[in-house]
Design a protein around this motif. Structure first.
Motif, PDB file in Angstrom:
ATOM      1  N   ASP A  34       0.858  -1.315  -0.005  1.00 21.26           N
ATOM      2  CA  ASP A  34       0.053  -0.131  -0.174  1.00 21.26           C
ATOM      3  C   ASP A  34       0.701   1.337  -0.051  1.00 21.26           C
ATOM      4  OD1 ASP A  34       1.051  -0.437   2.802  1.00 21.26           O
ATOM      5  OD2 ASP A  34      -0.737   0.187   3.662  1.00 21.26           O
ATOM      6  N   ASN A  36       4.165   1.739  -1.565  1.00 19.85           N
ATOM      7  CA  ASN A  36       5.197   1.854  -2.743  1.00 19.85           C
ATOM      8  C   ASN A  36       6.692   1.790  -2.067  1.00 19.85           C
ATOM      9  OD1 ASN A  36       3.063   2.403  -4.179  1.00 19.85           O
ATOM     10  ND2 ASN A  36       3.588   4.336  -4.669  1.00 19.85           N
ATOM     11  N   GLU A  37       6.861   1.049  -0.867  1.00 23.75           N
ATOM     12  CA  GLU A  37       7.980   0.921  -0.284  1.00 23.75           C
ATOM     13  C   GLU A  37       8.638  -0.207  -1.127  1.00 23.75           C
ATOM     14  OE1 GLU A  37       6.203   1.351   4.092  1.00 23.75           O
ATOM     15  OE2 GLU A  37       5.984  -0.479   2.968  1.00 23.75           O
ATOM     16  N   ASN A  38       9.865  -0.582  -0.682  1.00 24.80           N
ATOM     17  CA  ASN A  38      10.601  -1.661  -1.573  1.00 24.80           C
ATOM     18  C   ASN A  38      10.441  -2.910  -0.841  1.00 24.80           C
ATOM     19  OD1 ASN A  38      12.531  -3.235  -2.443  1.00 24.80           O
ATOM     20  ND2 ASN A  38      14.134  -1.604  -3.034  1.00 24.80           N
ATOM     21  N   SER A  39       9.753  -3.816  -1.543  1.00 21.20           N
ATOM     22  CA  SER A  39       9.397  -5.008  -0.849  1.00 21.20           C
ATOM     23  C   SER A  39      10.154  -5.976  -0.768  1.00 21.20           C
ATOM     24  CB  SER A  39       8.107  -5.692  -1.801  1.00 21.20           C
ATOM     25  OG  SER A  39       7.263  -4.798  -2.123  1.00 21.20           O
TER      26      SER A  39
END
Ligand SMILES: *Cc1c(COP(=O)(O)O)cnc(C)c1O
Length: 349
Positions: A34, A36-39
């Motif tokens: 949700d 847009n972080e680095n997964s």
């Protein structure tokens, strides 16, 4: 109860604050797609890929237990300086409202006022460094929105009389900001005890001094829920980074270290004051309620230069009104204090 709501700038009252991903979904989930972080994580051992808690709940709970202030009455800022900046944003209409300060005092109030294009009303301290209460009350016109009181005061090192300060909180139809950056070194009790009585009071404290964490940038503001609500409304969403939150939680488990070094600093302060009083160039050593000493000497600029030449940096306050001829000296370690006394003794005017 005072009319805090009525003093908030109309645009801030009307503001629809930024809603972050973590504001919209607050529960626990196994997959977060949700924000847009680095997964995949981060190129560091720590998982710094996720945004931090915007309201620092865990940290506030712990601070709440230490300070005896409910979490809903706590705001955390990127240093106290951020809380000062946000108070201007909430309460001061640029080019219209004013703030009152009592020089000589901490420079940030004035800088923040200039940044926000807010005029400054100055009521100097009395020659004995006490508040000129009568003059302050006379100068608190309706356009004055914030009154800054720094106690213990930087650079004069004294605390103000509690009765004077409380009277101002009681009488002023505006926000009284009591900056307690040095409260841990003081003989005075914190103004936190007045929070239940006055909703126009903001008490500022910091992790930068007694807590030894100036590099982490963490300041606290204690105030009524209304004031805290507006500070939260205008703050940048993720103003306290996760490393600061985690380190502060760890530091709060180490209060013993902090208290032990407060005791040590206060003892060293008194020893340093006694030493400084014996030196021929000393005109006055002002009493201190903080971790620094204001020293009046016969030739402040000359002594300052001599100290610099010997690798010791102090603060030259000799051009500051009421601090003429004064240097401000932070209490150091036993070795550092011995060293500065030795170097001052070498000085030939
Ligand atoms: C050092 C100091 C602070 C601390 O500011 P931070 O932004 O929290 O580091 C605040 N007020 C006064 C008067 C100070 O001297």
């Amino acid at each position: 109860m005072k009319e805090i709501e009525a003093w908030v700038r109309p645009n801030i009252k009307a503001l629809k604050p930024y809603a972050s991903a973590r504001d919209e979904f607050k529960g626990e989930a196994s997959v977060y797609l949700d924000a847009n972080e680095n997964s995949f994580g981060s190129p560091l051992p720590q998982n710094y890929n996720r945004y931090p808690d915007p309201l620092q709940k865990e940290l506030k709970e712990k601070i709440s237990r230490v300070k005896g202030v409910p979490p809903q009455n706590i705001f955390l800022g990127n240093g106290s300086d951020e809380a000062i900046d946000l108070l201007f944003r909430v309460f001061c209409e640029p080019a219209q409202d004013k703030v009152l300060i009592c020089p000589p005092t901490y420079g940030m109030y004035e800088v923040s006022a200039h940044i926000h294009n807010v005029d400054i009303v100055r009521v100097n301290l009395l020659p004995n460094f006490e508040l000129d209460v009568e003059q302050i009350l006379e100068s608190l016109t309706p356009s004055v929105k914030l009154l800054f009181i720094c106690s213990p005061n930087n650079p004069t090192a004294n605390s103000f009389h509690a009765d004077d300060v409380e009277l101002l909180v009681q009488k002023f139809n505006g926000i009284v900001v009591i900056d307690e950056a040095y409260i841990n070194y003081s003989r005075q009790k914190s103004a936190i005890r007045w929070l239940t009585e006055y909703d126009n009071l903001v008490v500022l404290q910091t992790f930068s001094k007694a807590w030894g964490l100036a590099a982490l940038r963490l300041g606290m503001a204690f105030a009524s829920e209304t004031i805290i609500h507006y500070l939260n409304k205008v703050k940048p969403p993720y103003n306290i980074n996760i490393a600061t939150q985690q380190y502060a939680l760890e530091a709060l488990d180490n209060i013993q270290w902090v208290n032990e070094h407060i005791r040590q600093t206060v003892a060293l302060r008194e020893a340093l004051i006694t030493e400084l009083k014996t030196l021929p160039l000393t005109q006055k050593v002002f009493p201190s309620d903080a971790n620094f000493i204001l020293l009046r000497v016969t030739d402040a600029p000359g002594l300052y230069k001599h100290l610099v030449e010997n690798g010791i940096i102090v603060r030259d306050r000799s051009k500051v009104q009421l601090c003429e001829g004064c240097l401000r000296i932070t209490v150091g370690t036993p070795d550092e204090n011995e060293n500065i006394i030795r170097v001052i003794k070498m000085y030939k005017a």
